[in-house]
Enzyme design. Structure first.
Site, mmCIF file in Angstrom:
data_model
loop_
_atom_site.group_PDB
_atom_site.id
_atom_site.type_symbol
_atom_site.label_atom_id
_atom_site.label_comp_id
_atom_site.label_asym_id
_atom_site.label_seq_id
_atom_site.Cartn_x
_atom_site.Cartn_y
_atom_site.Cartn_z
ATOM 1 N N GLY A 83 0.717 -1.232 0.082
ATOM 2 C CA GLY A 83 -0.201 0.061 0.068
ATOM 3 C C GLY A 83 0.732 1.082 0.011
ATOM 4 C CG HIS A 113 0.711 -3.249 -15.819
ATOM 5 N ND1 HIS A 113 0.348 -4.344 -15.382
ATOM 6 C CD2 HIS A 113 1.676 -3.354 -16.881
ATOM 7 C CE1 HIS A 113 1.241 -5.337 -15.857
ATOM 8 N NE2 HIS A 113 1.909 -4.538 -16.912
HETATM 9 C C1 GAR Z 1 2.556 -1.446 -7.761
HETATM 10 O O1 GAR Z 1 4.135 -1.761 -8.445
HETATM 11 C C2 GAR Z 1 1.567 -1.592 -8.830
HETATM 12 O O2 GAR Z 1 1.743 -1.345 -9.984
HETATM 13 C C3 GAR Z 1 1.622 -3.244 -8.765
HETATM 14 O O3 GAR Z 1 1.638 -3.559 -7.375
HETATM 15 C C4 GAR Z 1 2.564 -2.588 -6.662
HETATM 16 C C5 GAR Z 1 1.859 -2.276 -5.388
HETATM 17 O O4 GAR Z 1 2.812 -1.436 -4.610
HETATM 18 N N1 GAR Z 1 0.340 -3.927 -9.312
HETATM 19 C C6 GAR Z 1 0.385 -5.144 -9.969
HETATM 20 O O5 GAR Z 1 1.184 -5.754 -10.137
HETATM 21 C C7 GAR Z 1 -1.241 -5.318 -10.501
HETATM 22 N N2 GAR Z 1 -0.875 -6.555 -11.203
HETATM 23 P P1 GAR Z 1 2.327 -0.780 -3.149
HETATM 24 O O6 GAR Z 1 1.360 -2.131 -2.470
HETATM 25 O O7 GAR Z 1 3.368 -0.416 -2.429
HETATM 26 O O8 GAR Z 1 1.356 0.285 -3.629
#
Ligand code: GAR
EC number: 2.1.2.2
Length: 213
Positions: A13, A118
């Protein structure tokens, strides 16, 4: 009038935190985070929401070995998720590291209102390749492992994209995109962290743009 956003996540998050910080610093206009939902109980993003007294919920997708039941359980989960989110009447639903694919059952209840982060470069035409700013043609990376895919394919550059969500996975109109070079000693953690630095900046920019329309 405030602009309400709901954030769906499965993990750390840090992008949610970027939105919370922007709001506290007065850099998010009249936007309010109305709801955070996670499908994972241990997602740290839920803790971040609780600390800031943002309404939050854990909505697990239960698993079953029985094939016939799987579809019905998944549809019921998506409908529960949609009903929960609708209760907070968000103007925008952000998939910020939400590691589930949402079907038309959910998406049709929030037309044009769901966006996804993404951690790779997606092209405007939904195709299988992306042409970088320097004219290099690289494969489009889709799915849940695109940071390690970029390293495995020895690409010189990858990046991140924010796009509107359609039923086609990791596709849909692009709202923002940034290229991130891959450095010689990068591993999944170092590369993903540099990508996330850009994602945190972009998500605040995109929310500000959309809230002004
Ligand atoms: C981010 O890098 C986002 O792009 C990716 O998860 C991470 C979340 O980071 N999303 C995906 O891979 C969706 N398929 P966070 O939890 O630190 O915000």
């Amino acid at each position: 009038m405030s602009y309400a956003i709901a954030v769906l996540l499965s993990g750390s998050g840090s992008n949610l935190q970027a939105l919370i910080d922007a709001q506290h610093e007065g850099n998010l206009g009249h936007t309010q985070i109305c709801l955070v939902v996670s499908d994972q109980a241990e997602a740290y993003g839920l803790q971040r929401a609780l600390v800031h007294q943002i309404p939050s919920a854990y909505l697990p997708l239960r698993h079953t070995r029985q094939r016939e039941q799987r579809r019905a359980m998944r549809a019921a989960w998506e409908q529960r998720l949609a009903t929960l989110v609708q209760t907070f009447t968000p103007d925008l639903v952000i998939l910020a590291g939400f590691m589930r694919i949402l079907s038309p059952l959910f998406l049709e209840q929030f037309p044009e209102r769901v966006i996804n982060q993404h951690p790779a470069l997606l092209p405007d035409d939904g195709g299988a390749s992306y042409t970088t700013s320097s004219g290099l043609c690289i494969p489009t990376l889709r799915g849940a492992h695109v940071v390690s895919d970029a390293l495995a394919q020895q690409l010189p550059v990858t990046g991140c994209t924010i796009h509107r969500v359609t039923p086609r996975v990791d596709d849909g109109p692009v709202l923002a995109r940034t290229e991130v070079p891959i450095l010689p000693h990068d591993n999944v953690e170092t590369l993903h962290e540099r990508i996330k630095l850009e994602e945190r900046r972009m998500i605040v920019e995109v929310v500000n743009q959309l809230s002004q329309w």
